[in-house]
Write an enzyme that holds these catalytic residues in place. Sequence first.
Site, PDB file in Angstrom:
ATOM      1  N   ARG A 110       0.879  -1.186   0.000  1.00 38.03           N
ATOM      2  CA  ARG A 110       0.000   0.000   0.000  1.00 38.03           C
ATOM      3  C   ARG A 110       0.903   1.218   0.000  1.00 38.03           C
ATOM      4  NH1 ARG A 110      -5.334   1.477   3.521  1.00 38.03           N
ATOM      5  NH2 ARG A 110      -6.115  -0.046   2.033  1.00 38.03           N
ATOM      6  N   HIS A 138      -7.568   0.534  -6.270  1.00 36.18           N
ATOM      7  CA  HIS A 138      -7.742  -0.269  -5.052  1.00 36.18           C
ATOM      8  C   HIS A 138      -8.400  -1.591  -5.461  1.00 36.18           C
ATOM      9  CE1 HIS A 138      -7.942  -1.349  -0.975  1.00 36.18           C
ATOM     10  NE2 HIS A 138      -8.827  -0.496  -0.503  1.00 36.18           N
ATOM     11  N   GLN A 141     -10.213  -4.063  -2.951  1.00 37.89           N
ATOM     12  CA  GLN A 141     -11.522  -3.598  -2.505  1.00 37.89           C
ATOM     13  C   GLN A 141     -12.598  -4.025  -3.507  1.00 37.89           C
ATOM     14  OE1 GLN A 141     -12.313  -1.704   0.425  1.00 37.89           O
ATOM     15  NE2 GLN A 141     -14.349  -2.356  -0.210  1.00 37.89           N
ATOM     16  N   ASP A 232     -17.534   6.889  -1.320  1.00 34.66           N
ATOM     17  CA  ASP A 232     -16.237   6.823  -0.643  1.00 34.66           C
ATOM     18  C   ASP A 232     -15.961   8.222  -0.084  1.00 34.66           C
ATOM     19  OD1 ASP A 232     -13.650   6.164   0.196  1.00 34.66           O
ATOM     20  OD2 ASP A 232     -12.776   6.176  -1.816  1.00 34.66           O
ATOM     21  N   CYS A 272     -16.558   1.579   0.997  1.00 36.85           N
ATOM     22  CA  CYS A 272     -15.359   0.774   1.263  1.00 36.85           C
ATOM     23  C   CYS A 272     -14.907   0.894   2.707  1.00 36.85           C
ATOM     24  CB  CYS A 272     -14.243   1.198   0.315  1.00 36.85           C
ATOM     25  SG  CYS A 272     -13.883   2.957   0.385  1.00 36.85           S
ATOM     26  N   ARG A 300     -13.620  -8.735   2.490  1.00 37.81           N
ATOM     27  CA  ARG A 300     -12.213  -8.448   2.198  1.00 37.81           C
ATOM     28  C   ARG A 300     -11.366  -9.682   2.515  1.00 37.81           C
ATOM     29  NH1 ARG A 300     -10.446  -3.231   1.904  1.00 37.81           N
ATOM     30  NH2 ARG A 300      -8.693  -4.309   0.957  1.00 37.81           N
TER      31      ARG A 300
HETATM   32  N1   CP Z   1     -11.350  -0.153   2.724  1.00 38.69           N
HETATM   33  C1   CP Z   1     -10.057  -0.195   3.102  1.00 38.69           C
HETATM   34  O1   CP Z   1      -9.141  -0.411   2.292  1.00 38.69           O
HETATM   35  O2   CP Z   1      -9.870  -0.008   4.419  1.00 38.69           O
HETATM   36  P1   CP Z   1      -8.456   0.235   5.126  1.00 38.69           P
HETATM   37  O3   CP Z   1      -7.921   1.549   4.610  1.00 38.69           O
HETATM   38  O4   CP Z   1      -8.754   0.274   6.595  1.00 38.69           O
HETATM   39  O5   CP Z   1      -7.534  -0.879   4.761  1.00 38.69           O
HETATM   40  N1  NVA Z   2     -10.184   6.559  -1.451  1.00 40.12           N
HETATM   41  C1  NVA Z   2      -9.779   6.199  -0.109  1.00 40.12           C
HETATM   42  C2  NVA Z   2     -10.017   4.746   0.111  1.00 40.12           C
HETATM   43  C3  NVA Z   2      -9.664   4.247   1.496  1.00 40.12           C
HETATM   44  C4  NVA Z   2      -9.863   2.779   1.642  1.00 40.12           C
HETATM   45  C5  NVA Z   2      -8.325   6.558   0.103  1.00 40.12           C
HETATM   46  O1  NVA Z   2      -7.520   6.354  -0.806  1.00 40.12           O
HETATM   47  O2  NVA Z   2      -7.995   7.075   1.165  1.00 40.12           O
END
Ligand code: CP
Ligand code: NVA
Length: 319
Positions: A110, A138, A141, A232, A272, A300
């Site tokens: 990440r 993502h 997700q 989101d 999400c 997930r």
């Molecule tokens: N939805 C999601 O990716 O959650 P986190 O940022 O907590 O991993």
């Molecule tokens: N769009 C958000 C998703 C978090 C799971 C971000 O990137 O912060």
Amino acid sequence: MPSDVRTKDFVSVLDFEPAELESCLVLASRLKRERHLGAKAPTANALDGAHVAMLFEKPSLRTISTFEIAVRELGGNIITPFPDVALSPREPVIDVARNLERWVRCAVIRTYAHSIVLEFAKAAPRMHVINALTDQEHPCQALADFQTLRETWGSWVGRTLAFIGDGNNVATSLAQAGVMLGVNIHIASPAGYALSDSVIQQASRVARHGAQIRLFRDPADAVKGANAVYTDVWTSMGQEAEATERRKAFAGYQVTMPLMRQAAPGAFFMHCLPAHREEEVTTEVMESSISVVFDQAENRLHAQKALLYTLMAEAPPRG
Ligand code: CP
Ligand code: NVA
């Protein structure tokens, strides 16, 4: 996908052929049903002691927890190098990747720039690389989301999913997976925040069953005929300096009960998470019986287990 070709990485939903995506999601639901078998599950030793490196440069609750549990439940082990060492200027990304591939079978990453995950994947031909969220996509997700949709709808083809808000990483992966599975995608965003043309063009090339991505300005137009409504956060991780400006731009884009009532009968609400109640969604919608946000969060785990299995296990699970 030809049986002798194996997908190495999952940096994008587009790394999968549509049929591979579909079978991964079918496997996800099966692993969900078999979880209660614990160590007796047919997949309990699938990773056979393999190590998986978790490199997380941004915060995470769901993704990191579910990947760690998924690896362990498949019989693998986790290592967690410090992100400020592994994803820092201390040494080039390609050297980090080439070190890790000598020790681990997979890296789950990440980070901010999508190009970093691509560089990892290219530099380490013997290591699987999974995108656990970048500024651009993502994909993990989207796996859980379309598993949730199939379990709720019974099928995907011909349904419509409306996304209200920023044309961001989550919207991108949803749109890609959606059209690959035959789901129409409607996205309503304010000016300057729409899904990019290049994402639409790329996704349209792999669309099946006539599925389309349509962009809207007005959320009410986007939800018309939609079987699920997704939103989101307005400010994603790394965009905190833009929060005030974004709050203004997205002011008319909150998902409310009156908006949900304009969707197709029986439409449900998705997010999400993490959610900012009373910003992109009202508490009333989040807490209502049409909200499936915690089913998404649960899935997930199952979807990522299926992903690890699809990429890494030697043979398809029996049974
Ligand atoms: N939805 C999601 O990716 O959650 P986190 O940022 O907590 O991993
Ligand atoms: N769009 C958000 C998703 C978090 C799971 C971000 O990137 O912060």
